[in-house]
Design an enzyme around this catalytic site. Structure first.
Site, PDB file in Angstrom:
ATOM      1  N   CYS A  38       0.830  -1.202   0.000  1.00  0.00           N
ATOM      2  CA  CYS A  38       0.000   0.000   0.000  1.00  0.00           C
ATOM      3  C   CYS A  38       0.869   1.259   0.000  1.00  0.00           C
ATOM      4  O   CYS A  38       1.979   1.263   0.536  1.00  0.00           O
ATOM      5  CB  CYS A  38      -0.922  -0.013   1.215  1.00  0.00           C
ATOM      6  SG  CYS A  38      -2.006   1.412   1.375  1.00  0.00           S
ATOM      7  N   SER A  40       0.526   3.831   1.729  1.00  0.00           N
ATOM      8  CA  SER A  40       0.779   4.304   3.096  1.00  0.00           C
ATOM      9  C   SER A  40       2.093   3.756   3.637  1.00  0.00           C
ATOM     10  O   SER A  40       2.792   4.432   4.391  1.00  0.00           O
ATOM     11  CB  SER A  40      -0.374   3.900   4.015  1.00  0.00           C
ATOM     12  OG  SER A  40      -1.580   4.503   3.613  1.00  0.00           O
ATOM     13  N   HIS A  43       4.850   5.895   2.532  1.00  0.00           N
ATOM     14  CA  HIS A  43       4.934   7.151   3.293  1.00  0.00           C
ATOM     15  C   HIS A  43       5.909   7.029   4.465  1.00  0.00           C
ATOM     16  O   HIS A  43       6.637   7.972   4.781  1.00  0.00           O
ATOM     17  CB  HIS A  43       3.559   7.553   3.826  1.00  0.00           C
ATOM     18  CG  HIS A  43       2.666   8.205   2.808  1.00  0.00           C
ATOM     19  ND1 HIS A  43       3.139   8.705   1.620  1.00  0.00           N
ATOM     20  CD2 HIS A  43       1.335   8.453   2.811  1.00  0.00           C
ATOM     21  CE1 HIS A  43       2.141   9.227   0.938  1.00  0.00           C
ATOM     22  NE2 HIS A  43       1.032   9.084   1.636  1.00  0.00           N
ATOM     23  N   HIS A  59       0.029  -3.804   6.059  1.00  0.00           N
ATOM     24  CA  HIS A  59      -1.216  -3.810   6.830  1.00  0.00           C
ATOM     25  C   HIS A  59      -2.412  -4.300   6.017  1.00  0.00           C
ATOM     26  O   HIS A  59      -3.510  -4.383   6.543  1.00  0.00           O
ATOM     27  CB  HIS A  59      -1.515  -2.400   7.349  1.00  0.00           C
ATOM     28  CG  HIS A  59      -1.617  -1.375   6.261  1.00  0.00           C
ATOM     29  ND1 HIS A  59      -0.514  -0.731   5.750  1.00  0.00           N
ATOM     30  CD2 HIS A  59      -2.677  -0.917   5.559  1.00  0.00           C
ATOM     31  CE1 HIS A  59      -0.893   0.096   4.792  1.00  0.00           C
ATOM     32  NE2 HIS A  59      -2.199  -0.001   4.642  1.00  0.00           N
ATOM     33  N   CYS A 162      -7.671  -3.190   3.067  1.00  0.00           N
ATOM     34  CA  CYS A 162      -7.326  -1.768   3.110  1.00  0.00           C
ATOM     35  C   CYS A 162      -7.819  -1.043   1.875  1.00  0.00           C
ATOM     36  O   CYS A 162      -8.772  -0.278   1.924  1.00  0.00           O
ATOM     37  CB  CYS A 162      -5.821  -1.569   3.279  1.00  0.00           C
ATOM     38  SG  CYS A 162      -5.326   0.174   3.325  1.00  0.00           S
TER      39      CYS A 162
END
Length: 360
Positions: A38, A40, A43, A59, A162
């Site tokens: 993902c 994220s 990041h 996740h 997600c």
């Protein structure tokens, strides 16, 4: 167990052996079958969100329950589950008023608790919701998973944890798009494609996909978009307003960029709603002018698609099994854990929808 370890920002992850504890009273040990990669997670690596190291990222995951704690009642060994970042306590005000995704007492491990995953005796930290799915095993709260039917492919199911629940949920739960509406989705990676599908399922009459890459706009049309706007070639706000006859009823930001969030607001017609799905880094500001929301326009954010995941995820899986929700088509690449750095590089290039790490 084998895991991909983040030792510092702007550094590649390293594949190493770590030790994982037995499940506590309310915990379960899950053998990871698949983990989506993902944005994220990127990041954290790019230092756009804080993360203590060493850490295991990941996740968006699905797997099989191997062991359960003494007080676990929801699952048993052998159950297939999806992990979810919006674990809930079930007792706080947000949970009791129907907003478990906003739980204020999530069952997360803290630095005050003994380390449960260690590398050479040192605590290994976790990313979202203590899931840490870039590893062969996950130690999870029983209130952070949902059981799924055994015939659901787990590599595909991982996406629901997600990207899919976030994108589809933003449309159906957060914005509650009405049939016949005009919709624009800014950014059609995995989350954006899920938002496009949510708009299609909701009965939107016009779905405008906005992206910098023509190839992704073509994919968005396959997922239900009626129009595409290449933001590298024209002003996306002007294009969306032109195509929609003055502005859309609903717009969605699915990237995590403040400037794009502003474009979402600017693309609205009277009474329109802009929903921010992406995680906008803390160092970015959405600079709305004083009259940006004139004409009863509004802007809101959503956390993981405002989901009630134990209700919503099984519904999404049923839509997939009926052929009404495209998930297989979202997977651009499958690979092994050792390929995780290459997957992040491909993500940075922007050519992928979703990549999935598949474990033996």
């Amino acid at each position: 167990m084998k895991a991909a370890i983040m030792h510092g920002v702007h550094e590649p992850l390293t594949i190493e052996q770590v030790e994982i504890d037995e499940p506590g009273d309310r915990e379960i040990l899950v053998r990871t079958s698949a983990s989506g990669v993902c944005h994220s997670d990127l990041h954290y690596i790019e230092d756009l969100m804080p993360m203590q190291t060493p850490a295991i990222l990941g996740h968006e995951a699905a797997g099989v329950v191997e062991a359960v704690g003494s007080r676990v009642t929801y699952v048993q060994p052998g159950d297939h589950v999806i992990a979810c970042g919006s674990a809930f306590c079930g007792e706080c005000q947000e949970c009791l008023t129907g907003h478990p995704n906003r739980c204020i007492d999530k069952p997360f491990r803290t630095l005050d608790d003994p380390p449960r995953i260690t590398l050479n005796g040192e605590r290994v930290h976790n990313s979202v919701s203590n899931i840490a799915s870039f590893a062969e095993w996950m130690l999870l709260s029983e209130r952070g998973v949902v059981k799924v039917r055994d015939d659901m492919p787990l590599d595909v199911a991982s996406l629901v944890g997600c990207g899919v629940i976030t994108g589809v949920g933003a449309v159906l739960n957060a914005a509650q798009v009405k049939p016949g509406s005009r919709v624009a989705v800014f950014g059609v990676g995995g989350v954006g494609l899920s938002a496009v599908q949510g708009a299609y399922i909701s009965g939107a009459s016009q779905i405008i996909a906005v992206d910098l890459l023509e190839s992704k706009l073509g994919t968005a049309r396959e997922f239900g978009a009626t129009h595409g706007v290449n933001a590298s070639e024209e002003d996306p706000v002007a294009a969306v307003r032109r195509l929609s006859g003055g502005g859309v009823d609903y717009s969605f930001e699915a990237i995590g960029n403040a400037n794009v969030a502003l474009q979402c607001v600017q693309s609205l017609g009277l009474g329109g709603l802009a929903t921010i799905i992406g995680v906008v880094p803390a160092n970015q500001t959405i600079a709305l002018g004083g009259r940006a929301l004139a004409g009863e326009k509004s802007i809101r954010a959503t956390t993981m698609g405002s989901n009630k995941f134990r209700v919503d995820m099984p519904k999404l899986i049923e839509l997939y099994m009926q052929g009404r929700l495209k998930l297989d088509e979202m997977i651009t690449r499958r690979g092994e854990l050792e390929e995780v750095n290459d997957m992040f590089e491909a993500m940075n290039q922007g050519e992928v929808a979703r990549q999935v790490i598949v474990f033996e």
